[in-house]
Design a protein around this motif. Structure first.
Motif, short mmCIF file in Angstrom:
data_model
loop_
_atom_site.label_atom_id
_atom_site.label_comp_id
_atom_site.label_asym_id
_atom_site.label_seq_id
_atom_site.Cartn_x
_atom_site.Cartn_y
_atom_site.Cartn_z
N GLU A 118 8.18 2.49 13.21
CA GLU A 118 7.96 3.91 12.97
C GLU A 118 7.24 4.19 11.66
O GLU A 118 6.40 5.08 11.56
CB GLU A 118 9.29 4.67 12.97
CG GLU A 118 9.94 4.84 14.33
CD GLU A 118 10.89 3.70 14.65
OE1 GLU A 118 10.90 2.70 13.90
OE2 GLU A 118 11.62 3.80 15.66
N ILE A 119 7.55 3.40 10.64
CA ILE A 119 6.97 3.66 9.32
C ILE A 119 5.46 3.45 9.32
O ILE A 119 4.75 3.96 8.44
CB ILE A 119 7.64 2.74 8.27
CG1 ILE A 119 7.37 3.26 6.86
CG2 ILE A 119 7.19 1.30 8.42
CD1 ILE A 119 8.12 2.49 5.80
N SER A 120 4.93 2.74 10.32
CA SER A 120 3.52 2.35 10.31
C SER A 120 2.59 3.54 10.33
O SER A 120 1.62 3.60 9.57
CB SER A 120 3.23 1.43 11.51
OG SER A 120 3.49 2.09 12.72
N TYR A 121 2.86 4.51 11.20
CA TYR A 121 1.89 5.61 11.32
C TYR A 121 1.89 6.54 10.12
O TYR A 121 0.88 7.14 9.80
CB TYR A 121 2.08 6.39 12.63
CG TYR A 121 3.46 6.96 12.88
CD1 TYR A 121 3.86 8.16 12.35
CD2 TYR A 121 4.35 6.28 13.72
CE1 TYR A 121 5.11 8.70 12.61
CE2 TYR A 121 5.62 6.81 13.99
CZ TYR A 121 5.98 8.01 13.42
OH TYR A 121 7.23 8.53 13.68
N SER A 122 3.03 6.66 9.44
CA SER A 122 3.05 7.52 8.25
C SER A 122 2.57 6.77 7.01
O SER A 122 2.00 7.39 6.11
CB SER A 122 4.46 8.07 8.01
OG SER A 122 5.39 7.02 7.85
N ALA A 123 2.76 5.46 6.98
CA ALA A 123 2.36 4.68 5.80
C ALA A 123 0.92 4.19 5.88
O ALA A 123 0.27 4.03 4.85
CB ALA A 123 3.30 3.47 5.64
N ILE A 124 0.43 3.94 7.10
CA ILE A 124 -0.92 3.38 7.25
C ILE A 124 -1.93 4.43 7.69
O ILE A 124 -2.99 4.58 7.08
CB ILE A 124 -0.90 2.21 8.26
CG1 ILE A 124 0.05 1.10 7.79
CG2 ILE A 124 -2.31 1.64 8.45
CD1 ILE A 124 0.28 0.01 8.82
#
Length: 393
Positions: free
Chosen positions: A311-317
């Motif tokens: 989940e963190i990928s789309y907000s972090a990347i």
């Protein structure tokens, strides 16, 4: 192109029944070699020894230990019996949704374990059980401020948590609608439950107190899950005092080498996507192809979520690349952030690299290709709600 090659190779290897951990490692190596050459091996070492990876490993192992301990020590059986007695088969939906308020990597395994007896009792197919547990475990990701993806998103666009929740609630509505469509015979049929209301409440507390400890420590006291989860396990053991045989049985399930390798593989791949700037390159290609900005933003975020499966990928990347689209601070555009979050969550939920999907399907011995017979239509409903909301707002 390198990102697409690596994704295709991972999916091909999984299709050929290669272990998913090995498939991700090979895909990451290909991405690295095609972009940074031999420096790939240095990045691999840095990624698997990083604080973030070790922290994730501790959290996952602690979460598994807590879940299996609650199972072996009878708490989950008590909780399942109590909830099932109150709402019947609907408990197959409610229990994962309850666990979904606890943002822990691989957390769907805890609810999967909780549902074991109920899945057998109601004769639910393993693929259906996998879908129901996996989907309803993730209802709150877009709107619950404990999820790292939510926290990072708020930091990137520089607005309050309440504004993020107000912008992204249609994504959760879409998740709920998509899940409900595929629930047949899940009515709230009250079963026989003996005992007074006081006894029922006591059973709920005695079943849920390890999770209550996590909620109090993580939400109210804001203590890291690295500390909270082991403490919850400690309090459970202090209360139940499991014997050596029980502990060995729990540890045998918890310390699975495949899980350790899988975590290293996912974090290595995530690190390479960030380090090689693959997401930015992909977005530039989309703009060169004259894609409308909303579609380009949607595709970029979906691909990042699908490729990484976290989940963190789309907000972090992806999100930092899209601030001109979402706006920042006083120029924040709620519906644009909603579209980005919806696309990212869709990518993560569809990703065969998602820990929760992998662990749940393995736990229920489900055929992953048959699970997608539920996931793909549900994803279509979810994204239809997101796009309709975007277009009418």
């Amino acid at each position: 192109m390198a990102l697409f090659v690596s994704i295709f190779l991972i999916l091909l290897l999984i299709r050929l029944r290669i272990n998913v951990s090995v498939a991700i490692f090979i895909g990451a190596l290909i991405l690295g070699i095609l972009t940074i050459g031999l420096n790939t091996f240095e990045r691999m070492f840095l990624a698997i020894t990083s604080y973030q990876t070790i922290r994730l490993l501790i959290i996952v192992i602690s979460a598994f230990t807590l879940g299996f301990s609650m199972q072996e020590l009878g708490l989950l059986k008590r909780l399942s019996a109590t909830i099932s007695g109150i709402v019947g088969k609907l408990s197959l939906v409610i229990l994962p949704a309850i666990v979904g308020f606890l943002p822990m990597p691989g957390g769907a395994l805890i609810s999967a374990i909780m549902l074991t007896d109920l899945v057998r009792r109601y004769e639910v197919k393993s693929e259906e059980a996998t879908f129901v547990n996996y989907w309803f475990r993730h209802l709150w990701v877009p709107i619950w401020p404990l999820y790292p993806s939510f926290i990072i998103g708020a930091m990137v666009v520089e607005v309050s948590y309440l504004k993020i929740m107000a912008a992204c609630y249609p994504v959760t509505v879409g998740m709920i609608l998509a899940g409900i469509v595929f629930l047949r015979n899940y009515s709230c049929s009250t079963a026989r439950l003996s005992g007074s209301k006081v006894k029922i409440m006591k059973n709920l507390i005695l079943s849920l107190y390890p999770l209550m400890i996590v909620v109090v420590f993580a939400i109210i006291l804001k203590i890291d899950l690295v500390i909270t989860l082991p403490f919850a396990v400690f309090m459970l053991y202090l209360h139940k005092r499991p014997n050596t045989a029980k502990l060995k049985k729990i540890l045998k399930k918890t310390l699975d080498p495949k899980i350790v390798i899988l975590i290293f593989a996912v974090m290595f791949y995530k690190d390479l996507i960030e380090y090689t700037n693959s997401a930015q390159i992909f977005f530039n290609h989309l703009k060169e192809l004259k894609f409308p900005t909303p579609i380009a933003a949607f595709l970029l975020t979906f691909v990042v979520g699908f490729a990484v499966g976290i989940e963190i990928s789309y907000s972090a990347i992806a999100l930092p690349l899209l601030t001109a689209f979402t706006g920042i601070g006083s120029e924040f555009v709620p519906k644009n952030l909603m579209l980005v979050f919806g696309a990212g969550l869709l990518g993560v939920m569809m990703s065969p690299l998602h820990l929760c999907l992998i662990l749940t399907s393995e736990y229920y011995s489900a055929d992953l290709s048959k699970v997608y017979r539920y996931l793909i239509p549900a994803g279509i409903i979810l994204i239809s709600v997101v796009w309709i909301t975007y277009l009418i707002c």
